[in-house]
Design a protein around this motif. Structure first.
Motif, PDB file in Angstrom:
ATOM      1  N   HIS A   1       0.814  -1.230  -0.059  1.00  0.00           N
ATOM      2  CA  HIS A   1       0.089  -0.092  -0.005  1.00  0.00           C
ATOM      3  C   HIS A   1       0.638   1.272   0.129  1.00  0.00           C
ATOM      4  O   HIS A   1       1.883   1.230   0.511  1.00  0.00           O
ATOM      5  N   PRO A   2       0.530   2.297  -0.843  1.00  0.00           N
ATOM      6  CA  PRO A   2       1.510   3.561  -0.641  1.00  0.00           C
ATOM      7  C   PRO A   2       1.774   3.986   0.611  1.00  0.00           C
ATOM      8  O   PRO A   2       3.063   4.500   0.791  1.00  0.00           O
ATOM      9  N   GLN A   3       0.908   3.828   1.638  1.00  0.00           N
ATOM     10  CA  GLN A   3       1.151   4.430   2.932  1.00  0.00           C
ATOM     11  C   GLN A   3       1.527   3.146   3.939  1.00  0.00           C
ATOM     12  O   GLN A   3       1.439   3.209   4.898  1.00  0.00           O
ATOM     13  N   ALA A   4       2.240   2.272   3.451  1.00  0.00           N
ATOM     14  CA  ALA A   4       2.617   1.053   4.359  1.00  0.00           C
ATOM     15  C   ALA A   4       3.656   1.391   5.387  1.00  0.00           C
ATOM     16  O   ALA A   4       4.246   2.372   5.253  1.00  0.00           O
TER      17      ALA A   4
ATOM     18  N   ALA B   1       5.528   2.919   1.134  1.00  0.00           N
ATOM     19  CA  ALA B   1       6.078   2.077   0.505  1.00  0.00           C
ATOM     20  C   ALA B   1       7.503   1.927  -0.005  1.00  0.00           C
ATOM     21  O   ALA B   1       8.170   0.885   0.076  1.00  0.00           O
TER      22      ALA B   1
ATOM     23  N   PHE C   1      -3.043  -6.909   6.060  1.00  0.00           N
ATOM     24  CA  PHE C   1      -3.142  -6.630   4.640  1.00  0.00           C
ATOM     25  C   PHE C   1      -4.653  -5.718   4.482  1.00  0.00           C
ATOM     26  O   PHE C   1      -5.210  -5.834   5.371  1.00  0.00           O
ATOM     27  N   ASP C   2      -4.733  -5.040   3.568  1.00  0.00           N
ATOM     28  CA  ASP C   2      -6.171  -4.392   3.238  1.00  0.00           C
ATOM     29  C   ASP C   2      -6.794  -5.166   2.273  1.00  0.00           C
ATOM     30  O   ASP C   2      -6.434  -6.659   2.214  1.00  0.00           O
TER      31      ASP C   2
ATOM     32  N   GLN D   1      -7.713  -5.341  -0.533  1.00  0.00           N
ATOM     33  CA  GLN D   1      -7.242  -5.625  -1.936  1.00  0.00           C
ATOM     34  C   GLN D   1      -5.918  -6.427  -1.902  1.00  0.00           C
ATOM     35  O   GLN D   1      -5.247  -6.628  -3.121  1.00  0.00           O
TER      36      GLN D   1
ATOM     37  N   LYS E   1      -3.138  -5.539  -0.285  1.00  0.00           N
ATOM     38  CA  LYS E   1      -1.956  -4.792  -0.183  1.00  0.00           C
ATOM     39  C   LYS E   1      -1.451  -4.692   1.247  1.00  0.00           C
ATOM     40  O   LYS E   1      -2.118  -4.802   2.128  1.00  0.00           O
TER      41      LYS E   1
ATOM     42  N   VAL F   1      -0.413  -3.294   4.368  1.00  0.00           N
ATOM     43  CA  VAL F   1      -0.511  -1.902   5.043  1.00  0.00           C
ATOM     44  C   VAL F   1       0.439  -1.881   6.351  1.00  0.00           C
ATOM     45  O   VAL F   1       0.966  -0.756   6.428  1.00  0.00           O
TER      46      VAL F   1
END
Length: 149
Positions: A41-44, A58, A110-111, A113, A115, A117
Motif C-alpha cells: 500500500h502506498p502508506q505501508a 512503500a 493486509f487491506d 485488496q 496490499k 499496510v
C-alpha cells in the motif's frame, strides 16, 4: 442467547491476501524482492525490531525488506497463523545472520485488496538481533540518513 464462535473451523486468508502471500513466498524463495512495490500500500508501515519509530511509506518498506533478504542466510518460514478476519498473517521463520541463528515472526496486515499496510518484525535472541541490526545499519545508513529511528 448467543453461541460461542466455532473455534474448530479452519481460519483462512481472504482471496486477495492469499494471492499476495503466494507472490511474497515466491519472491522470498527467489531471494528477489524487486516485485514487492506492487504488493505494498502506498502508506505501508514497517516496524523494525531495532527502531523505536516506524518507517513510513512503500518506498522505504521496500528498501528495508529488499535489503534484509540479502542479509539473511538460509531463511525459511515454518509456520503461518491467520487472524479471524483473514487480513492479518503471522509468519514464523528461522534464519542466520553472520552464522548466528535467529528465530522470528513477520506480522503482516493486509487491506481487502491484498496490499500490505503494515509489516512488523520480532526477532530473538538479542545477540542475533544485534548482529542483524549492525549489518542492516551498515548497508542502509547511507540511504536512510534523513530518517530517524
Amino acid at each position: 442467547m448467543t453461541s460461542a464462535p466455532d473455534t474448530t473451523a479452519a481460519l483462512a486468508v481472504q482471496p486477495a491476501v492469499a494471492e499476495a502471500l503466494d507472490k511474497w513466498h515466491a519472491m522470498i524463495a527467489a531471494g528477489d524482492l524487486s516485485a514487492l512495490p506492487a504488493l505494498l500500500h502506498p502508506q505501508a508501515v514497517f516496524r523494525s525490531p531495532m527502531a523505536f519509530k516506524p518507517y513510513l511509506g512503500a518506498p522505504l518498506v521496500s528498501l528495508i525488506l529488499g535489503t534484509v533478504v540479502k542479509v539473511f542466510e538460509d531463511f525459511h518460514y515454518h509456520r503461518q497463523l491467520v487472524s479471524v478476519d483473514g487480513l492479518d498473517v503471522v509468519l514464523e521463520f528461522a534464519t542466520k545472520v553472520a552464522g548466528r541463528e535467529l528465530k522470528g515472526i513477520d506480522m503482516i496486515r493486509f487491506d481487502e485488496q491484498g496490499k500490505i499496510v503494515e509489516f512488523e518484525v520480532m526477532i530473538r535472541p538479542m545477540s542475533g538481533l544485534q548482529v542483524l541490526g549492525d549489518e542492516m545499519a551498515r548497508r542502509l545508513a547511507p540511504l536512510l540518513s534523513g530518517q530517524t529511528s
